[in-house]
Design a protein around this motif. Sequence first.
Motif, PDB file in Angstrom:
ATOM      1  N   ALA A 187      30.239  -2.669  -3.620  1.00 48.20           N
ATOM      2  CA  ALA A 187      29.106  -2.854  -4.529  1.00 48.20           C
ATOM      3  C   ALA A 187      29.459  -2.219  -5.874  1.00 48.20           C
ATOM      4  CB  ALA A 187      27.856  -2.203  -3.955  1.00 48.20           C
ATOM      5  N   ILE A 188      29.158  -2.942  -6.933  1.00 51.47           N
ATOM      6  CA  ILE A 188      29.483  -2.487  -8.276  1.00 51.47           C
ATOM      7  C   ILE A 188      28.232  -2.554  -9.142  1.00 51.47           C
ATOM      8  CG2 ILE A 188      30.919  -2.871 -10.322  1.00 51.47           C
ATOM      9  CD1 ILE A 188      32.678  -4.566  -8.215  1.00 51.47           C
ATOM     10  N   SER A 189      27.914  -1.452  -9.773  1.00 54.91           N
ATOM     11  CA  SER A 189      26.781  -1.398 -10.687  1.00 54.91           C
ATOM     12  C   SER A 189      27.311  -0.957 -12.047  1.00 54.91           C
ATOM     13  CB  SER A 189      25.734  -0.406 -10.171  1.00 54.91           C
ATOM     14  OG  SER A 189      24.653  -0.322 -11.056  1.00 54.91           O
ATOM     15  N   ALA A 190      27.025  -1.755 -13.067  1.00 64.61           N
ATOM     16  CA  ALA A 190      27.491  -1.434 -14.412  1.00 64.61           C
ATOM     17  C   ALA A 190      26.304  -1.394 -15.365  1.00 64.61           C
ATOM     18  CB  ALA A 190      28.508  -2.466 -14.891  1.00 64.61           C
ATOM     19  N   THR A 191      26.322  -0.437 -16.267  1.00 62.37           N
ATOM     20  CA  THR A 191      25.274  -0.348 -17.284  1.00 62.37           C
ATOM     21  C   THR A 191      25.923  -0.189 -18.660  1.00 62.37           C
ATOM     22  OG1 THR A 191      25.073   2.058 -17.133  1.00 62.37           O
ATOM     23  CG2 THR A 191      23.623   0.745 -15.728  1.00 62.37           C
ATOM     24  N   SER A 207      26.820  -6.285  -8.683  1.00 60.59           N
ATOM     25  CA  SER A 207      27.548  -7.328  -7.962  1.00 60.59           C
ATOM     26  C   SER A 207      28.004  -6.785  -6.616  1.00 60.59           C
ATOM     27  CB  SER A 207      28.777  -7.785  -8.755  1.00 60.59           C
ATOM     28  OG  SER A 207      28.395  -8.357  -9.972  1.00 60.59           O
ATOM     29  N   TYR A 208      28.143  -7.695  -5.660  1.00 59.49           N
ATOM     30  CA  TYR A 208      28.618  -7.347  -4.325  1.00 59.49           C
ATOM     31  C   TYR A 208      29.804  -8.243  -3.994  1.00 59.49           C
ATOM     32  CZ  TYR A 208      24.113  -5.041  -4.092  1.00 59.49           C
ATOM     33  OH  TYR A 208      23.045  -4.231  -4.359  1.00 59.49           O
ATOM     34  N   LEU A 209      30.866  -7.630  -3.468  1.00 59.52           N
ATOM     35  CA  LEU A 209      32.089  -8.353  -3.143  1.00 59.52           C
ATOM     36  C   LEU A 209      32.483  -8.094  -1.697  1.00 59.52           C
ATOM     37  CD1 LEU A 209      34.050  -7.131  -6.279  1.00 59.52           C
ATOM     38  CD2 LEU A 209      32.914  -9.322  -6.054  1.00 59.52           C
ATOM     39  N   ARG A 210      32.950  -9.130  -1.035  1.00 64.76           N
ATOM     40  CA  ARG A 210      33.487  -8.980   0.320  1.00 64.76           C
ATOM     41  C   ARG A 210      34.987  -9.198   0.273  1.00 64.76           C
ATOM     42  NH1 ARG A 210      30.447 -12.588   4.469  1.00 64.76           N
ATOM     43  NH2 ARG A 210      31.910 -11.468   5.785  1.00 64.76           N
ATOM     44  N   GLY A 211      35.685  -8.561   1.187  1.00 66.77           N
ATOM     45  CA  GLY A 211      37.122  -8.761   1.281  1.00 66.77           C
ATOM     46  C   GLY A 211      37.441 -10.164   1.768  1.00 66.77           C
TER      47      GLY A 211
END
Length: 108
Positions: A68-72, A93-97
Motif C-alpha cells: 500500500a502506498i500513500s502519497a501527499t 494505491s494498492y499493488l499485488r505481487g
Amino acid sequence: DMDDSYGVAKLIIDPYDRDLLGIDIVGILYDEDDDPEERWRTTYNISQNVDLPAKASGLVLSGEGLVAISATYTYEPYFSSPLVGDLVMEETSYLRGRKNSFVRYEEE
C-alpha cells in the motif's frame, strides 16, 4: 532501493517544492482470519498512514499480501495562497505481487 524511488518521485515534482512531498509505503500480509499484519514500512516526510491496512481489507485472499502506498503533496499557490490557502493532494494505491503472494522487502 526505496531511497532511490523517493528520489525519483521528488524529481517528478520538479520545479515545485520537493520538500512538500510525502510518501508512506507499507507491506501488508493477511493471516488466515484476514487480519492485516504490517511486515515492513518505509515513510518519507509524512506521518504514517495508520488506515492503510484496514482500507485494504478484502483486496486479497487469506495468506496473501499487498503493498500500500500513500502519497501527499502540499501545493502552495503562488498568487491565490492568501485567499484559498494551501491545497493538500493525497493519493493511495494498492499493488499485488505478480509472481508471489506477498512482496518482501528488507531494509539495509
